[in-house]
Design a protein around this motif. Structure first.
Motif, mmCIF file in Angstrom:
data_model
loop_
_atom_site.group_PDB
_atom_site.id
_atom_site.type_symbol
_atom_site.label_atom_id
_atom_site.label_comp_id
_atom_site.label_asym_id
_atom_site.label_seq_id
_atom_site.Cartn_x
_atom_site.Cartn_y
_atom_site.Cartn_z
ATOM 1 N N GLY A 85 -8.889 1.469 -45.549
ATOM 2 C CA GLY A 85 -9.344 2.848 -45.356
ATOM 3 C C GLY A 85 -10.717 2.893 -44.694
ATOM 4 O O GLY A 85 -10.956 3.704 -43.793
ATOM 5 N N LEU A 86 -11.617 2.016 -45.133
ATOM 6 C CA LEU A 86 -12.947 1.956 -44.510
ATOM 7 C C LEU A 86 -12.843 1.481 -43.070
ATOM 8 O O LEU A 86 -13.568 1.956 -42.194
ATOM 9 N N ALA A 87 -11.924 0.550 -42.810
ATOM 10 C CA ALA A 87 -11.712 0.070 -41.442
ATOM 11 C C ALA A 87 -11.191 1.210 -40.572
ATOM 12 O O ALA A 87 -11.642 1.392 -39.434
ATOM 13 N N GLU A 120 -11.921 5.467 -36.392
ATOM 14 C CA GLU A 120 -11.812 6.895 -36.080
ATOM 15 C C GLU A 120 -13.150 7.512 -35.684
ATOM 16 O O GLU A 120 -13.183 8.475 -34.929
ATOM 17 N N ARG A 121 -14.250 6.967 -36.188
ATOM 18 C CA ARG A 121 -15.588 7.458 -35.804
ATOM 19 C C ARG A 121 -15.966 7.009 -34.390
ATOM 20 O O ARG A 121 -16.999 7.400 -33.872
ATOM 21 N N GLY A 122 -15.161 6.144 -33.801
ATOM 22 C CA GLY A 122 -15.461 5.652 -32.454
ATOM 23 C C GLY A 122 -16.493 4.548 -32.457
ATOM 24 O O GLY A 122 -17.164 4.307 -31.462
ATOM 25 N N ALA A 123 -16.629 3.845 -33.581
ATOM 26 C CA ALA A 123 -17.662 2.824 -33.721
ATOM 27 C C ALA A 123 -17.190 1.428 -33.307
ATOM 28 O O ALA A 123 -17.933 0.463 -33.445
ATOM 29 N N VAL A 124 -15.956 1.313 -32.804
ATOM 30 C CA VAL A 124 -15.423 0.003 -32.427
ATOM 31 C C VAL A 124 -15.053 0.015 -30.942
ATOM 32 O O VAL A 124 -14.336 0.902 -30.484
ATOM 33 N N ARG A 125 -15.576 -0.970 -30.209
ATOM 34 C CA ARG A 125 -15.211 -1.142 -28.800
ATOM 35 C C ARG A 125 -14.400 -2.414 -28.657
ATOM 36 O O ARG A 125 -14.738 -3.446 -29.225
ATOM 37 N N LEU A 126 -13.353 -2.319 -27.858
ATOM 38 C CA LEU A 126 -12.449 -3.438 -27.628
ATOM 39 C C LEU A 126 -12.470 -3.808 -26.153
ATOM 40 O O LEU A 126 -12.392 -2.937 -25.292
ATOM 41 N N THR A 127 -12.600 -5.094 -25.866
ATOM 42 C CA THR A 127 -12.448 -5.584 -24.500
ATOM 43 C C THR A 127 -11.183 -6.425 -24.476
ATOM 44 O O THR A 127 -11.108 -7.462 -25.128
ATOM 45 N N HIS A 128 -10.182 -5.922 -23.743
ATOM 46 C CA HIS A 128 -8.877 -6.583 -23.647
ATOM 47 C C HIS A 128 -8.558 -6.779 -22.174
ATOM 48 O O HIS A 128 -8.539 -5.816 -21.410
#
Length: 91
Positions: free
Chosen positions: A21-23, A28-36
């Motif tokens: 849930g915390l993850a 959802e807050r937009g705090a994770v960036r992914l480089t794929h």
């Protein structure tokens, strides 16, 4: 088919957060960036997939963290097992 895992599950298995849930909230807050495959995107849904070789950047407790996904894991194991899922990226 290539290996993939939900971002919320991976963050939980790698022990960056205590619950899925915390993850999910973090994503959802937009705090994770992914480089794929060379393309960077700000993740917005916990159901987005990560793959081995992807790079993630996120902020937890005021500290920016950049890691490369090395493995997806099968479970949320002990810390030693969790550390094997990623390698830190230093600038």
């Amino acid at each position: 088919m290539t290996e993939a895992c939900r971002i919320d599950v991976w963050l939980w298995r790698a022990r960056f957060v205590k619950t899925r849930g915390l993850a999910a909230d973090l994503v959802e807050r937009g705090a994770v960036r992914l480089t794929h495959q060379g393309r960077e995107a700000r993740l917005d849904k916990p159901s987005r997939s990560v793959h081995p070789g992807d790079a993630l950047t996120f902020v937890i407790h005021g500290r920016a963290t950049s890691v490369r996904v090395e493995a997806l894991g099968e479970r949320r194991g002990p810390p030693e097992e969790a550390r094997a899922l990623y390698s830190e990226i230093t600038s």
